[in-house]
Design an enzyme around this catalytic site. Structure first.
Site, PDB file in Angstrom:
ATOM      1  N   ASP A 164       0.882  -1.158   0.000  1.00 50.96           N
ATOM      2  CA  ASP A 164       0.000   0.000   0.000  1.00 50.96           C
ATOM      3  C   ASP A 164       0.934   1.226   0.000  1.00 50.96           C
ATOM      4  OD1 ASP A 164      -2.465   1.498   0.544  1.00 50.96           O
ATOM      5  OD2 ASP A 164      -1.636   1.779   2.554  1.00 50.96           O
ATOM      6  N   LEU A 165       0.405   2.397  -0.322  1.00 54.11           N
ATOM      7  CA  LEU A 165       1.282   3.572  -0.398  1.00 54.11           C
ATOM      8  C   LEU A 165       1.183   4.441   0.865  1.00 54.11           C
ATOM      9  CD1 LEU A 165       3.222   5.306  -2.073  1.00 54.11           C
ATOM     10  CD2 LEU A 165       1.234   6.359  -3.156  1.00 54.11           C
ATOM     11  N   ASP A 166       0.024   5.091   1.020  1.00 53.74           N
ATOM     12  CA  ASP A 166      -0.150   6.003   2.163  1.00 53.74           C
ATOM     13  C   ASP A 166      -0.168   5.211   3.464  1.00 53.74           C
ATOM     14  OD1 ASP A 166      -0.839   8.090   3.872  1.00 53.74           O
ATOM     15  OD2 ASP A 166      -2.970   7.876   3.446  1.00 53.74           O
ATOM     16  N   THR A 196       1.376  10.211   3.502  1.00 54.47           N
ATOM     17  CA  THR A 196       0.686  11.290   2.782  1.00 54.47           C
ATOM     18  C   THR A 196      -0.598  11.700   3.504  1.00 54.47           C
ATOM     19  OG1 THR A 196       0.078   9.493   1.293  1.00 54.47           O
ATOM     20  CG2 THR A 196       1.563  11.168   0.425  1.00 54.47           C
ATOM     21  N   LYS A 240      -8.336   7.119   5.990  1.00 56.05           N
ATOM     22  CA  LYS A 240      -7.164   6.347   5.564  1.00 56.05           C
ATOM     23  C   LYS A 240      -7.572   5.138   4.725  1.00 56.05           C
ATOM     24  CE  LYS A 240      -3.880   7.956   8.963  1.00 56.05           C
ATOM     25  NZ  LYS A 240      -3.008   7.656  10.088  1.00 56.05           N
ATOM     26  N   VAL A 280      -9.339   5.112   2.186  1.00 55.14           N
ATOM     27  CA  VAL A 280     -10.667   5.309   1.596  1.00 55.14           C
ATOM     28  C   VAL A 280     -10.531   6.156   0.322  1.00 55.14           C
ATOM     29  CG1 VAL A 280     -12.871   6.459   2.067  1.00 55.14           C
ATOM     30  CG2 VAL A 280     -11.752   5.140   3.859  1.00 55.14           C
ATOM     31  N   ARG A 287     -11.199   8.928  -2.773  1.00 55.28           N
ATOM     32  CA  ARG A 287     -11.401  10.376  -2.685  1.00 55.28           C
ATOM     33  C   ARG A 287     -12.884  10.739  -2.509  1.00 55.28           C
ATOM     34  NH1 ARG A 287      -9.011  13.377  -7.654  1.00 55.28           N
ATOM     35  NH2 ARG A 287      -7.304  11.997  -7.096  1.00 55.28           N
ATOM     36  N   SER A 334      -2.577   0.657  -4.348  1.00 55.36           N
ATOM     37  CA  SER A 334      -3.039   1.849  -3.618  1.00 55.36           C
ATOM     38  C   SER A 334      -4.355   2.367  -4.164  1.00 55.36           C
ATOM     39  CB  SER A 334      -1.965   2.943  -3.748  1.00 55.36           C
ATOM     40  OG  SER A 334      -2.477   4.204  -3.373  1.00 55.36           O
ATOM     41  N   ALA A 335      -5.134   3.002  -3.279  1.00 51.12           N
ATOM     42  CA  ALA A 335      -6.397   3.618  -3.706  1.00 51.12           C
ATOM     43  C   ALA A 335      -6.160   4.980  -4.362  1.00 51.12           C
ATOM     44  CB  ALA A 335      -7.299   3.806  -2.487  1.00 51.12           C
ATOM     45  N   SER A 336      -4.946   5.497  -4.244  1.00 52.53           N
ATOM     46  CA  SER A 336      -4.696   6.876  -4.690  1.00 52.53           C
ATOM     47  C   SER A 336      -4.559   7.010  -6.200  1.00 52.53           C
ATOM     48  CB  SER A 336      -3.425   7.409  -4.031  1.00 52.53           C
ATOM     49  OG  SER A 336      -3.147   8.694  -4.531  1.00 52.53           O
ATOM     50  N   LYS A 337      -5.184   8.060  -6.734  1.00 52.53           N
ATOM     51  CA  LYS A 337      -5.016   8.377  -8.153  1.00 52.53           C
ATOM     52  C   LYS A 337      -3.730   9.165  -8.381  1.00 52.53           C
ATOM     53  CE  LYS A 337      -9.841   8.129  -9.374  1.00 52.53           C
ATOM     54  NZ  LYS A 337     -11.063   8.762  -9.818  1.00 52.53           N
ATOM     55  N   ASN A 338      -3.078   9.544  -7.295  1.00 53.88           N
ATOM     56  CA  ASN A 338      -1.827  10.312  -7.386  1.00 53.88           C
ATOM     57  C   ASN A 338      -0.599   9.448  -7.088  1.00 53.88           C
ATOM     58  OD1 ASN A 338      -2.926  13.126  -7.782  1.00 53.88           O
ATOM     59  ND2 ASN A 338      -3.976  12.581  -5.880  1.00 53.88           N
ATOM     60  N   LYS A 361     -10.941  -1.108  -1.995  1.00 53.66           N
ATOM     61  CA  LYS A 361     -10.741  -1.996  -0.842  1.00 53.66           C
ATOM     62  C   LYS A 361     -11.930  -1.797   0.098  1.00 53.66           C
ATOM     63  CE  LYS A 361      -5.811  -0.805  -1.120  1.00 53.66           C
ATOM     64  NZ  LYS A 361      -4.698  -0.050  -0.514  1.00 53.66           N
ATOM     65  N   GLU A 416      -0.074  -3.476   4.527  1.00 56.05           N
ATOM     66  CA  GLU A 416      -1.205  -2.520   4.587  1.00 56.05           C
ATOM     67  C   GLU A 416      -1.334  -1.850   5.943  1.00 56.05           C
ATOM     68  OE1 GLU A 416      -3.875  -0.906   3.748  1.00 56.05           O
ATOM     69  OE2 GLU A 416      -4.057  -1.387   1.644  1.00 56.05           O
ATOM     70  N   ASP A 417      -1.761  -0.588   5.931  1.00 53.69           N
ATOM     71  CA  ASP A 417      -1.967   0.110   7.207  1.00 53.69           C
ATOM     72  C   ASP A 417      -3.445   0.310   7.531  1.00 53.69           C
ATOM     73  OD1 ASP A 417      -2.432   2.105   5.215  1.00 53.69           O
ATOM     74  OD2 ASP A 417      -2.222   3.632   6.770  1.00 53.69           O
TER      75      ASP A 417
HETATM   76  P1  B16 Z   1      -6.301  10.284  -4.002  1.00 57.35           P
HETATM   77  P2  B16 Z   1      -3.557   4.303   0.037  1.00 57.35           P
HETATM   78  C1  B16 Z   1      -5.301   6.336  -0.012  1.00 57.35           C
HETATM   79  O1  B16 Z   1      -4.002   5.848  -0.196  1.00 57.35           O
HETATM   80  C2  B16 Z   1      -5.330   7.282   1.185  1.00 57.35           C
HETATM   81  O2  B16 Z   1      -5.033   6.582   2.376  1.00 57.35           O
HETATM   82  C3  B16 Z   1      -6.690   7.917   1.303  1.00 57.35           C
HETATM   83  O3  B16 Z   1      -6.710   8.827   2.388  1.00 57.35           O
HETATM   84  C4  B16 Z   1      -7.026   8.647   0.002  1.00 57.35           C
HETATM   85  O4  B16 Z   1      -8.322   9.230   0.053  1.00 57.35           O
HETATM   86  C5  B16 Z   1      -6.947   7.642  -1.159  1.00 57.35           C
HETATM   87  O5  B16 Z   1      -5.647   7.071  -1.206  1.00 57.35           O
HETATM   88  C6  B16 Z   1      -7.233   8.313  -2.504  1.00 57.35           C
HETATM   89  O6  B16 Z   1      -6.226   9.236  -2.791  1.00 57.35           O
HETATM   90  O7  B16 Z   1      -7.231  11.381  -3.635  1.00 57.35           O
HETATM   91  O8  B16 Z   1      -4.860  10.710  -4.155  1.00 57.35           O
HETATM   92  O9  B16 Z   1      -6.782   9.527  -5.220  1.00 57.35           O
HETATM   93  O10 B16 Z   1      -3.463   4.107   1.524  1.00 57.35           O
HETATM   94  O11 B16 Z   1      -4.570   3.389  -0.619  1.00 57.35           O
HETATM   95  O12 B16 Z   1      -2.219   4.248  -0.635  1.00 57.35           O
HETATM   96 MG    MG Z   2      -2.819   3.157   3.358  1.00 57.16          MG
END
Ligand code: B16
Ligand code: MG
Length: 219
Positions: free
Chosen positions: A9-11, A17, A45, A47, A49, A114-118, A145, A169-170
């Site tokens: 996982d990333l964040d 982040t 965390k 979750v 966006r 990771s769930a992040s689009k960034n 997830k 994973e955190d």
């Molecule tokens: P973004 P992970 C998650 O990262 C974050 O924990 C969560 O707080 C955030 O809303 C989600 O990514 C989406 O991020 O807005 O950058 O697309 O823990 O799955 O790496």
């Molecule tokens: Mg995480």
């Protein structure tokens, strides 16, 4: 069965982040009259966006149309991206880099889930992109997830059976996703919130490939 793939996982696992997500959500909250605290931020965390925005609106007892929500989420992301653009290698969490190096030297594949689009921007900012054989992020997955898709996709991209993969994973939803994918789930962080994990570690500072191999063979 031999360990072939480690999915991160990333964040909260590779970088923190969450602090930038918090600043951006808090700023949005201020704009629309919602008080948003660090404790509230814990709920975001792992979750997505949009789901995070729903939680923020729920905290403030506000309702918005889908179109308004789209605009609010975009605004938050613009601020968030400004913060993460300033990141550098000093933000890699302790022990992560040597652990990735050990995995790479041992021929164990490395993936991001990771769930992040960034996610790609963040990995580039902290100069870790080259370590990853596959990146599965919020731009690729259609089911968040605890759905196992993010991890099963990473394993299939690298032609590896789930049973030969471990996930770090955190967030509880991520642990559940890993278990549903039939992968070993290692929780990183708080033992209370990560109860379902196969093992919990505080972080990578004192964690080596030898430690991982011991956990793996004791399954
Ligand atoms: P973004 P992970 C998650 O990262 C974050 O924990 C969560 O707080 C955030 O809303 C989600 O990514 C989406 O991020 O807005 O950058 O697309 O823990 O799955 O790496
Ligand atoms: Mg995480």
């Amino acid at each position: 069965m031999e360990l072939k793939l480690a999915i991160f996982d990333l964040d909260g696992v590779i970088v923190d982040t969450a602090k930038y997500h918090f600043l951006a959500w808090q700023r949005l909250g201020r704009e629309i009259g919602v008080e948003f605290t660090r404790t509230d931020n814990e709920r975001l965390k792992g979750v997505s966006r949009m789901r995070s925005l729903d939680i923020l609106l729920e905290i403030g007892g506000q309702e918005r149309s889908d179109q308004e929500k789209e605009a609010l989420a975009n605004q938050k992301n613009t601020w968030y991206v400004e913060y993460i653009r300033q990141m550098d290698t000093s933000e890699i969490l302790p022990g992560v880099l040597p652990f990735l190096e050990e995995l790479r030297d041992a021929g164990i594949k490395i993936a991001l889930g990771s769930a992040s689009k960034n996610a790609k921007t963040i990995l580039e900012r902290v100069s870790l992109s080259d370590y990853f054989d596959a990146i599965v992020d919020g731009n690729v997955v259609s089911k968040a997830k605890p759905d196992p898709q993010v991890f099963t996709l990473a394993a299939s991209m690298l032609s590896t059976p789930s049973q030969q993969a471990v996930v770090f994973e955190d967030a509880q939803a991520g642990i559940e996703a890993a278990l549903r994918a039939q992968m070993m789930a290692i929780g990183v962080g708080d033992p209370e919130t990560l109860q379902d994990a196969d093992t919990i570690i505080p972080g990578f500072a004192d964690f080596t490939l030898e430690d991982l191999r011991k956990i793996w063979s004791a399954r």
